[in-house]
Structure formats: structure tokens, C-alpha cells
Design an enzyme around this catalytic site. Structure first.
Site, PDB file in Angstrom:
ATOM      1  N   SER A   1     -27.195 120.511   0.570  1.00  0.00           N
ATOM      2  CA  SER A   1     -27.128 121.958   0.700  1.00  0.00           C
ATOM      3  C   SER A   1     -26.065 122.255   1.742  1.00  0.00           C
ATOM      4  O   SER A   1     -24.934 121.752   1.662  1.00  0.00           O
ATOM      5  CB  SER A   1     -28.519 122.473   1.094  1.00  0.00           C
ATOM      6  OG  SER A   1     -28.494 123.833   1.397  1.00  0.00           O
TER       7      SER A   1
ATOM      8  N   TYR B   1     -21.522 131.626  -2.170  1.00  0.00           N
ATOM      9  CA  TYR B   1     -21.756 130.205  -1.855  1.00  0.00           C
ATOM     10  C   TYR B   1     -23.170 130.001  -1.311  1.00  0.00           C
ATOM     11  O   TYR B   1     -23.904 129.123  -1.768  1.00  0.00           O
ATOM     12  CB  TYR B   1     -20.710 129.736  -0.829  1.00  0.00           C
ATOM     13  CG  TYR B   1     -20.939 128.331  -0.319  1.00  0.00           C
ATOM     14  CD1 TYR B   1     -20.856 127.239  -1.180  1.00  0.00           C
ATOM     15  CD2 TYR B   1     -21.223 128.080   1.032  1.00  0.00           C
ATOM     16  CE1 TYR B   1     -21.060 125.942  -0.717  1.00  0.00           C
ATOM     17  CE2 TYR B   1     -21.421 126.795   1.498  1.00  0.00           C
ATOM     18  CZ  TYR B   1     -21.343 125.723   0.625  1.00  0.00           C
ATOM     19  OH  TYR B   1     -21.547 124.452   1.087  1.00  0.00           O
TER      20      TYR B   1
ATOM     21  N   LYS C   1     -26.684 127.760  -2.386  1.00  0.00           N
ATOM     22  CA  LYS C   1     -27.355 126.762  -1.533  1.00  0.00           C
ATOM     23  C   LYS C   1     -28.805 127.205  -1.222  1.00  0.00           C
ATOM     24  O   LYS C   1     -29.689 126.366  -1.100  1.00  0.00           O
ATOM     25  CB  LYS C   1     -26.548 126.524  -0.248  1.00  0.00           C
ATOM     26  CG  LYS C   1     -25.170 125.899  -0.498  1.00  0.00           C
ATOM     27  CD  LYS C   1     -25.237 124.547  -1.182  1.00  0.00           C
ATOM     28  CE  LYS C   1     -23.888 123.837  -1.225  1.00  0.00           C
ATOM     29  NZ  LYS C   1     -23.946 122.537  -1.917  1.00  0.00           N
TER      30      LYS C   1
HETATM   31  N1  LIG Z   1     -17.626 119.849   4.474  1.00  0.00           N
HETATM   32  C1  LIG Z   1     -18.453 120.753   4.922  1.00  0.00           C
HETATM   33  O1  LIG Z   1     -18.235 121.341   5.981  1.00  0.00           O
HETATM   34  C2  LIG Z   1     -19.719 121.069   4.163  1.00  0.00           C
HETATM   35  C3  LIG Z   1     -20.722 121.758   4.846  1.00  0.00           C
HETATM   36  C4  LIG Z   1     -21.910 122.033   4.195  1.00  0.00           C
HETATM   37  C5  LIG Z   1     -22.089 121.588   2.903  1.00  0.00           C
HETATM   38  N2  LIG Z   1     -21.085 120.920   2.255  1.00  0.00           N
HETATM   39  C6  LIG Z   1     -21.370 120.467   0.873  1.00  0.00           C
HETATM   40  O2  LIG Z   1     -21.018 119.098   0.743  1.00  0.00           O
HETATM   41  C7  LIG Z   1     -20.807 118.801  -0.622  1.00  0.00           C
HETATM   42  C8  LIG Z   1     -19.576 117.925  -0.764  1.00  0.00           C
HETATM   43  O3  LIG Z   1     -18.434 118.624  -0.321  1.00  0.00           O
HETATM   44  P1  LIG Z   1     -17.398 117.991   0.700  1.00  0.00           P
HETATM   45  O4  LIG Z   1     -17.536 118.707   1.975  1.00  0.00           O
HETATM   46  O5  LIG Z   1     -17.476 116.525   0.711  1.00  0.00           O
HETATM   47  O6  LIG Z   1     -16.015 118.504   0.069  1.00  0.00           O
HETATM   48  P2  LIG Z   1     -14.933 117.766  -0.852  1.00  0.00           P
HETATM   49  O7  LIG Z   1     -14.289 116.659  -0.096  1.00  0.00           O
HETATM   50  O8  LIG Z   1     -14.079 118.851  -1.358  1.00  0.00           O
HETATM   51  O9  LIG Z   1     -15.777 117.124  -2.033  1.00  0.00           O
HETATM   52  C9  LIG Z   1     -16.320 117.895  -3.053  1.00  0.00           C
HETATM   53  C10 LIG Z   1     -16.703 116.957  -4.174  1.00  0.00           C
HETATM   54  O10 LIG Z   1     -17.384 117.680  -5.201  1.00  0.00           O
HETATM   55  C11 LIG Z   1     -16.774 117.358  -6.428  1.00  0.00           C
HETATM   56  N3  LIG Z   1     -16.963 118.380  -7.444  1.00  0.00           N
HETATM   57  C12 LIG Z   1     -16.704 119.706  -7.392  1.00  0.00           C
HETATM   58  N4  LIG Z   1     -17.030 120.286  -8.565  1.00  0.00           N
HETATM   59  C13 LIG Z   1     -17.508 119.302  -9.369  1.00  0.00           C
HETATM   60  C14 LIG Z   1     -18.016 119.251 -10.685  1.00  0.00           C
HETATM   61  N5  LIG Z   1     -18.080 120.345 -11.474  1.00  0.00           N
HETATM   62  N6  LIG Z   1     -18.460 118.058 -11.168  1.00  0.00           N
HETATM   63  C15 LIG Z   1     -18.389 116.944 -10.424  1.00  0.00           C
HETATM   64  N7  LIG Z   1     -17.894 116.920  -9.175  1.00  0.00           N
HETATM   65  C16 LIG Z   1     -17.468 118.088  -8.663  1.00  0.00           C
HETATM   66  C17 LIG Z   1     -15.302 117.132  -6.080  1.00  0.00           C
HETATM   67  O11 LIG Z   1     -14.673 116.458  -7.154  1.00  0.00           O
HETATM   68  P3  LIG Z   1     -13.083 116.555  -7.428  1.00  0.00           P
HETATM   69  O12 LIG Z   1     -12.454 115.526  -6.550  1.00  0.00           O
HETATM   70  O13 LIG Z   1     -12.951 116.232  -8.885  1.00  0.00           O
HETATM   71  O14 LIG Z   1     -12.645 117.939  -7.100  1.00  0.00           O
HETATM   72  C18 LIG Z   1     -15.492 116.296  -4.835  1.00  0.00           C
HETATM   73  O15 LIG Z   1     -15.825 114.977  -5.162  1.00  0.00           O
HETATM   74  C19 LIG Z   1     -20.712 120.133  -1.350  1.00  0.00           C
HETATM   75  O16 LIG Z   1     -21.908 120.364  -2.060  1.00  0.00           O
HETATM   76  C20 LIG Z   1     -20.565 121.150  -0.223  1.00  0.00           C
HETATM   77  O17 LIG Z   1     -21.101 122.405  -0.556  1.00  0.00           O
HETATM   78  C21 LIG Z   1     -19.903 120.662   2.853  1.00  0.00           C
END
Ligand SMILES: NC(=O)c1ccc[n+]([C@@H]2O[C@H](COP(=O)([O-])OP(=O)(O)OC[C@H]3O[C@@H](n4cnc5c(N)ncnc54)[C@H](OP(=O)(O)O)[C@@H]3O)[C@@H](O)[C@H]2O)c1
Length: 288
Positions: free
Chosen positions: A137, A151, A155
Site C-alpha cells: 500500500s 492514488y 491504496k
Molecule cells: N517509492 C515510494 O515512495 C512508494 C511509497 C509508497 C508506496 N509505493 C508503492 O510501491 C509499489 C512499487 O512502486 P515503486 O516505488 O517500486 O516504483 P517503481 O520503481 O516505479 O516500480 C513500479 C513497478 O510497478 C510495475 N507496474 C506498474 N504497472 C504495472 C502493471 N499494470 N502490471 C505489472 N507491473 C506494473 C512497474 O513495471 P514497469 O517497469 O513495466 O513499468 C514497476 O515494476 C507501488 O505499488 C507504489 O504505489 C511506493
């Protein structure tokens, strides 16, 4: 393979949390079905761990690919122990600015994608009477800010379904943990960020400021995704895993602040809340 070596199925393994977690879980000696929309991005991991890593193509919005990924995991390693619903991205903009199509896309990935994954793995987990589902989340799954209504609503939805699910599957030996990261240095604020095509001047000082902050902090976020991965593994290995695990001092602070303000507001309005039942009725908790 020793008994404590589990089979993990992780969505969105290409970058960020998904990539860090995949690497960490493999280093710990577990077996991983790493999934990505472009599975060739995972070929280095399969080369490094040919016995324990399998790469599978998975766009979580594609129901057929969801079922195929679960089947591939079972075909490769016999069963699934841990599902990590990590794939997701952020659509940032004022509610009014975000198009209908962008809203649908955001829910299709962050909510319905995760929901479909959960429904696809549950029959196997129920049958084996064990398993752990980690739903990534956000601090935004507990607290909402101007510019994050779309967004955060995805979540919040993920948290609502996770909370119910945890109660439904606990008697069946299955655990559920909601991960609530603060700001972590992944591709989230950069290439994954989705923004409205048309901004409205009236929201410049609210949503606009948040969008500016997201862009400005890209690459300097305090959270280390490799450390987040270790925390997630610790939760899975715990005998008593939490329902919610906040990651980052920022997340902890914002969630604590909200808990206090909700409590204070409920206290202040307590009598108004209570005085709404039919005369003479004692009201207990919903659902017994
Ligand atoms: N980073 C933060 O500060 C933060 C904070 C709170 C929550 N989150 C959550 O953490 C999770 C991962 O994000 P991240 O921070 O690691 O960012 P990220 O590096 O941009 O990674 C996002 C990942 O999700 C994949 N993705 C997006 N849409 C998809 C789909 N339809 N099917 C399959 N894969 C898909 C992307 O694949 P592609 O490479 O193909 O685009 C990538 O592997 C997300 O749920 C995000 O909401 C992040």
C-alpha cells in the site's frame, strides 16, 4: 531445499521495491517467480539464480496473464507461499484534473490487479492451509493529501480489502500484511509518475504544490528500497507478522499524527455520534 525456503511470487519486479525484494529474497535462498511487463529485464537474475529464479511476463491488468503467472509458479516450484502485490504507480493531481480514463487505469492496476492476483492464489493457499499475502500500500493508504485523492483512494481500497481478507483467511492459516512505505528512492516519482494533461490554476497552491514536491524530491527520497526489502522479509519470517507495517520515519510520523487527530475528533463529537440510535437501544459493534 530446506523447509524454511519459501516460494515467492512478486509483481512489478523490474525496478524499485519489486526489484530490491526479488534480489533480497533470492539472496536469502528462497525460490522466486519474478514478474514484469518486460520479463527480459529480469534475465540477469535468472542467469545468476538459474535454479531458484523464474521470470514470467505479467501485466496485472491482464486477467489471463494473472492466471498464467500463478500456474507457471505452481508448475515451476510446486506451490506458492508468499504473494507480493507490489506492481503499482501513482497518479498525482487534483480530483477534478484527473481524467476518467486515468482514474480507471489507476484502479485497474493498483486495486483490481492486486485483487485478481489474490483471488488467483487463494485456492492453492487454502488447500495447503498456509501462505502470506503482502500488499504494498503506502502511507497514502492511511493518510490522504491534496493532489493524491485518486492514488490514495486506490491504496485505501487495498487496505480495506486486505483488512477484511486477513480476518477471512486467518482461520485457514493464511496471513496478510499491508506495507505502508513513506518516500522511497525508486522510479515512483520519476518515470512511473502519472500526471493530468490539463492542470487547473485554482489547484496550484494545493495539489500543484504536492506535484511540485513529488517531482523535486525524485532521486533524493530518504527511504532505501533495499532496506524496505529486508523489513518485508522480516515480516514474512516473523511468527506474529503485523497486519500493517509502516516503512520510514516519515510514514510512521504521518500515520501517528492521523491516529491522534481522528481520536481527538471522535472524542469531541462522541455525544453526537452516540445520540443517533432509537430510544432505549444499546448499540454494540457491527458484525458481533
Ligand atoms: N517509492 C515510494 O515512495 C512508494 C511509497 C509508497 C508506496 N509505493 C508503492 O510501491 C509499489 C512499487 O512502486 P515503486 O516505488 O517500486 O516504483 P517503481 O520503481 O516505479 O516500480 C513500479 C513497478 O510497478 C510495475 N507496474 C506498474 N504497472 C504495472 C502493471 N499494470 N502490471 C505489472 N507491473 C506494473 C512497474 O513495471 P514497469 O517497469 O513495466 O513499468 C514497476 O515494476 C507501488 O505499488 C507504489 O504505489 C511506493
Amino acid at each position: 531445499m530446506a523447509d524454511n525456503k519459501k516460494v515467492w511470487l512478486i509483481t512489478g519486479s523490474s525496478t524499485g521495491f519489486g526489484r530490491s525484494l526479488t534480489e533480497a529474497v533470492l539472496k536469502h535462498g528462497h525460490r522466486v517467480v519474478a514478474t514484469a511487463r518486460k520479463p527480459e529485464q529480469l534475465s540477469d537474475l535468472v542467469d545468476q539464480y538459474p535454479e531458484t529464479a523464474k521470470a514470467v511476463r505479467l501485466d496485472v491488468t491482464n486477467t489471463q496473464q494473472v492466471h498464467d503467472a500463478v500456474k507457471s509458479s505452481v508448475d515451476a516450484f510446486g506451490h506458492i507461499d508468499v504473494l507480493v502485490n507490489n506492481a503499482g504507480y501513482g497518479t498525482i493531481g487534483a480530483l477534478e484534473e484527473v481524467s476518467e480514463e486515468a482514474i480507471q487505469r489507476q484502479f485497474a492496476t493498483n486495486v483490481f490487479g492486486a485483487l485478481n492476483m489474490i483471488k488467483a492464489v487463494l485456492p492453492g493457499l487454502r488447500q495447503q492451509r498456509s501462505g502470506h499475502i503482502l500488499n504494498i500500500s503506502s502511507v497514502g493508504g492511511f493518510v490522504s493529501f491534496a493532489g493524491t485523492g485518486i492514488y490514495c483512494s486506490t491504496k485505501f481500497a487495498l487496505e480495506g480489502l486486505s483488512e477484511a481478507l486477513s480476518k477471512e483467511v486467518a482461520p485457514l492459516g493464511i496471513k496478510v500484511t499491508i506495507i505502508e512505505p513513506g518516500a522511497f528512492r525508486t522510479d515512483f516519482n520519476g518515470r512511473s509518475l502519472a500526471t493530468p494533461e490539463h492542470l487547473i490554476d485554482d489547484y496550484a497552491s494545493t495539489s500543484g504544490e504536492f506535484l511540485k514536491w513529488i517531482r523535486e524530491t525524485d532521486g533524493t527520497q530518504p527511504g532505501d528500497p533495499d532496506k524496505a526489502a529486508q523489513a518485508m522479509i522480516q515480516a514474512v519470517e516473523s511468527h506474529n507478522p503485523p497486519l500493517r507495517l509502516a516503512l520510514g520515519a516519515d510514514a510512521l510520523h504521518l500515520i501517528s499524527e492521523k491516529l491522534s487527530s481522528v481520536k481527538a475528533e471522535m472524542e469531541a463529537w462522541k455525544q453526537v455520534s452516540i445520540n443517533t440510535a432509537f430510544e432505549g437501544l444499546e448499540v454494540g459493534a457491527i458484525g458481533g
